[in-house]
Scaffold this motif. Structure first.
Motif, mmCIF file in Angstrom:
data_model
loop_
_atom_site.group_PDB
_atom_site.id
_atom_site.type_symbol
_atom_site.label_atom_id
_atom_site.label_comp_id
_atom_site.label_asym_id
_atom_site.label_seq_id
_atom_site.Cartn_x
_atom_site.Cartn_y
_atom_site.Cartn_z
ATOM 1 N N ILE A 234 23.166 -2.080 21.993
ATOM 2 C CA ILE A 234 23.747 -0.752 21.780
ATOM 3 C C ILE A 234 22.631 0.259 22.063
ATOM 4 O O ILE A 234 21.669 0.360 21.301
ATOM 5 N N PRO A 235 22.725 0.980 23.165
ATOM 6 C CA PRO A 235 21.681 1.957 23.483
ATOM 7 C C PRO A 235 21.579 3.041 22.408
ATOM 8 O O PRO A 235 22.531 3.286 21.659
ATOM 9 N N ALA A 236 20.442 3.680 22.347
ATOM 10 C CA ALA A 236 20.214 4.772 21.379
ATOM 11 C C ALA A 236 21.292 5.838 21.547
ATOM 12 O O ALA A 236 21.598 6.253 22.661
ATOM 13 N N GLY A 237 21.884 6.241 20.422
ATOM 14 C CA GLY A 237 22.888 7.291 20.442
ATOM 15 C C GLY A 237 24.246 6.887 20.989
ATOM 16 O O GLY A 237 25.118 7.736 21.141
ATOM 17 N N GLN A 238 24.461 5.621 21.286
ATOM 18 C CA GLN A 238 25.722 5.147 21.863
ATOM 19 C C GLN A 238 26.478 4.276 20.867
ATOM 20 O O GLN A 238 26.005 4.036 19.762
ATOM 21 N N TYR A 239 27.643 3.778 21.272
ATOM 22 C CA TYR A 239 28.394 2.851 20.424
ATOM 23 C C TYR A 239 29.079 1.783 21.260
ATOM 24 O O TYR A 239 29.247 1.935 22.475
#
Length: 140
Positions: free
Chosen positions: A97-102
């Protein structure tokens, strides 16, 4: 003025027809948000949901995290996925899960789903979260 309104009517028709073409069972009933704020900060750590509802794991950190399910493979009976499929259509066991993503899933079977979050996949033993749980019940 009438010319501007006339060009908007076809767009409105496309939107209305597009929204009515999908059966209601394809659309998730409700969305549950799980926020990851650190290795020991998953909120909520225990979630109660109904089969078919969308579960979203949000990475609120500034670095990527990894989500992995324990035991059975709950993704085999899942829909409305985001971030779980490979290029070839197979479901991943562990997702980044990339930073700031979902990422999200709609589970299609009643069950208990357990998962962990890793903040450093290179050091899984020291970066693993406590086990979190999702209780999935049949719709009433």
């Amino acid at each position: 003025m009438l010319k501007g309104i006339g060009s908007s009517i076809p767009l409105l028709l496309v939107v209305l027809v597009g929204c009515t073409m999908f059966p209601k069972e394809v659309m998730p009933l409700r969305v549950h948000d799980i926020h990851i704020n650190g290795q020991n900060s998953i909120n909520p750590v225990e979630l109660y949901a109904v089969v078919g509802e969308e579960i979203r794991w949000h990475n609120d950190l500034s670095v990527p995290v990894y989500l992995g399910f324990l035991g059975v493979h709950p993704m085999q009976q899942a829909g409305c996925e985001r971030g779980f499929k490979t290029w070839y259509g197979a479901m991943k066991d562990i997702v980044r899960i990339p930073a700031g993503q979902y990422v999200s899933l709609c589970f299609l079977q009643s069950r208990i789903v357990q998962y962990n979050i890793w903040t450093d996949i290179a050091d899984p033993a020291h970066s693993m979260s406590p086990t979190a749980v999702i209780h999935l019940d049949e719709a009433a």
